[in-house]
Design a protein around this motif. Structure first.
Motif, PDB file in Angstrom:
ATOM      1  N   TRP A 148      22.439  23.737  50.250  1.00  9.98           N
ATOM      2  CA  TRP A 148      22.313  24.722  49.166  1.00  9.98           C
ATOM      3  C   TRP A 148      23.678  25.045  48.557  1.00  9.98           C
ATOM      4  N   ALA A 149      24.696  25.108  49.386  1.00 11.61           N
ATOM      5  CA  ALA A 149      26.042  25.398  48.885  1.00 11.61           C
ATOM      6  C   ALA A 149      26.509  24.311  47.919  1.00 11.61           C
ATOM      7  N   ARG A 150      26.154  23.069  48.197  1.00 11.00           N
ATOM      8  CA  ARG A 150      26.544  21.974  47.306  1.00 11.00           C
ATOM      9  C   ARG A 150      25.820  22.083  45.963  1.00 11.00           C
ATOM     10  N   VAL A 151      24.592  22.582  45.995  1.00  5.73           N
ATOM     11  CA  VAL A 151      23.837  22.756  44.753  1.00  5.73           C
ATOM     12  C   VAL A 151      24.470  23.833  43.888  1.00  5.73           C
ATOM     13  N   ILE A 152      24.667  25.022  44.456  1.00  6.18           N
ATOM     14  CA  ILE A 152      25.133  26.136  43.630  1.00  6.18           C
ATOM     15  C   ILE A 152      26.604  25.998  43.239  1.00  6.18           C
ATOM     16  N   ASP A 153      27.367  25.164  43.966  1.00  3.70           N
ATOM     17  CA  ASP A 153      28.730  24.872  43.516  1.00  3.70           C
ATOM     18  C   ASP A 153      28.705  24.146  42.174  1.00  3.70           C
ATOM     19  N   ARG A 154      27.645  23.375  41.930  1.00  2.00           N
ATOM     20  CA  ARG A 154      27.540  22.574  40.715  1.00  2.00           C
ATOM     21  C   ARG A 154      26.699  23.237  39.628  1.00  2.00           C
ATOM     22  N   ALA A 155      25.696  24.009  40.013  1.00  2.76           N
ATOM     23  CA  ALA A 155      24.799  24.623  39.026  1.00  2.76           C
ATOM     24  C   ALA A 155      24.237  25.927  39.586  1.00  2.76           C
ATOM     25  N   PRO A 156      25.029  26.995  39.577  1.00  2.00           N
ATOM     26  CA  PRO A 156      24.615  28.237  40.250  1.00  2.00           C
ATOM     27  C   PRO A 156      23.379  28.916  39.659  1.00  2.00           C
ATOM     28  N   GLN A 157      23.067  28.660  38.395  1.00  2.00           N
ATOM     29  CA  GLN A 157      21.915  29.320  37.777  1.00  2.00           C
ATOM     30  C   GLN A 157      20.731  28.381  37.595  1.00  2.00           C
ATOM     31  N   HIS A 158      20.721  27.267  38.285  1.00  8.66           N
ATOM     32  CA  HIS A 158      19.688  26.243  38.101  1.00  8.66           C
ATOM     33  C   HIS A 158      18.338  26.742  38.621  1.00  8.66           C
ATOM     34  N   MET A 159      17.387  26.949  37.706  1.00 11.77           N
ATOM     35  CA  MET A 159      16.071  27.478  38.087  1.00 11.77           C
ATOM     36  C   MET A 159      15.301  26.483  38.951  1.00 11.77           C
ATOM     37  N   GLY A 160      15.330  25.194  38.586  1.00  6.73           N
ATOM     38  CA  GLY A 160      14.627  24.200  39.373  1.00  6.73           C
ATOM     39  C   GLY A 160      15.129  24.129  40.801  1.00  6.73           C
TER      40      GLY A 160
END
Length: 368
Positions: free
Chosen positions: A202-214
């Motif tokens: 999850w940390a890798r996701v929000i580092d790249r797109a913190p507001q990503h709804m999907g």
């Protein structure tokens, strides 16, 4: 004892049939034969016939649909590669397009075992360093795991282990792209990652797109009671994301998805869909829809779920306002969880039309 079993059976029957027998106090909706003078006519509102509903996407993406048609007709992957290469990495659109290509290949393979989806295999063989192809391949494997195997079986785990390897490769090919890690959220759920292991992905996701709804929707599944969390953990995840969301973000609708994930199979509480918890989540989603950009690619996802809740809460006019925005495309939760998404959507749409007209509405009073 026989009376007790009878009451239990009666309660279960009401829970199953309840959604299809919605009516207001005073006698609002009643079933009549098609063509009868009192029958509501969804087509009078410009709605699409059930058989013409597009089950591939939640909303319109003409460019994607054109490319999908070309790829499936010619079995040439190059158009898909060009489209993904031209799609913004950080946005929601890339994630949806990767899912669509993967889903198309998976369904082809299901319909024609051993032959379907050959264009994806060719794509990977001829362009192994293509980041888009690797991302689609990883998502394809995840969809295959759920389509072809039962969760927890050896086959299921083997396919997801392969998906993890492919998404690692896709992440190396496109370092700033969150999509491979969003796919890994589903891998983590299927393989039963610990909370600590999941948080690392999850940390890798929000580092790249913190507001990503999907991405948030994918993570929410992990925290639900039926997977590796609880009702309280899912609600905490959703409400925290909603509270931190900037104005205009559809993350304000995330609590409604958390409520949906925990709606009991049989609802025995009277007016459950008008309770404070459900009403608050619906109002938050309506606020998100009204404040979001009209071109937000995740807007249709929220509208579809709102239709489901608003109809069951007998908020007919509000349901109709959402329906006119999404009718024609039904590739979204909750419809896709049914064996026939178009039929499921049409049942709720017809109920909304009937309820709207029973309370004085008509095509002329509904703004488009």
């Amino acid at each position: 004892m026989e009376i007790l079993w009878f009451l239990i059976a009666l309660g279960l029957l009401f829970g199953v049939l309840g959604p299809y027998l919605l009516r207001r106090r005073g006698g609002g909706i009643r079933q009549v034969a098609p063509g009868a003078p009192d029958a509501a006519d969804p087509e009078a509102y410009g709605f699409v016939r059930q058989e013409d509903q597009d089950v591939r996407l939640p909303g319109a993406d003409d460019e994607l649909l054109h490319v999908l048609d070309v790829v499936q007709a010619t079995q040439d992957w190059r158009a898909a590669s060009r489209l993904l290469a031209a799609t913004d990495k950080e946005g929601e659109v890339r994630w949806q397009r990767v899912q669509a290509f993967a889903g198309a290949a998976s369904l082809e393979l299901q319909e024609r075992p051993g032959v379907g989806g050959a264009w994806l295999r060719t794509w990977r063989a001829e362009a192994p360093k293509d980041a888009g192809g690797a991302a689609v391949h990883g998502e394809f494997l995840v969809q295959q795991a759920w389509r072809s195997s039962a969760a927890g079986t050896d086959d299921f785990r083997i396919i997801l282990e392969e998906a993890r390897k492919v998404t690692d490769e896709a992440a190396l090919l496109a370092p700033g792209d969150p999509v491979p890690y969003i796919t890994q959220l589903a891998v983590a759920r299927g393989l039963g990652y610990s909370h600590e292991e999941f948080d690392q992905v999850w940390a890798r996701v929000i580092d790249r797109a913190p507001q990503h709804m999907g991405a948030h929707l994918a993570a929410l599944h992990y925290w639900c009671e039926k997977w590796h969390g609880s009702r309280e953990e899912a609600d905490h995840f959703a409400t925290t994301a909603a509270a931190r969301a900037p104005r205009g973000s559809l993350l304000a609708a995330l609590p409604l998805f958390a409520v949906y994930e925990h709606v009991p199979d049989v609802v025995l509480v009277q007016d459950f869909f008008r309770t404070a918890v459900v009403s608050k989540a619906m109002d938050g989603a309506l606020y998100a829809v009204h404040s979001a950009r009209p071109d937000d690619p995740m807007l249709a996802h929220v509208r579809h779920l709102l239709v489901w809740f608003l109809v069951r809460g007998e908020r007919w006019a509000e349901a109709m306002h959402q329906l006119v925005k999404v009718d024609g495309h039904v590739g979204a939760v909750p419809w896709t969880l049914s064996g026939d998404p178009a039929a499921e959507f049409t049942v709720f749409r017809n109920l909304a039309v009937a309820g709207y007209e029973a309370n004085g509405g008509n095509p002329a009073t509904l703004p488009h």
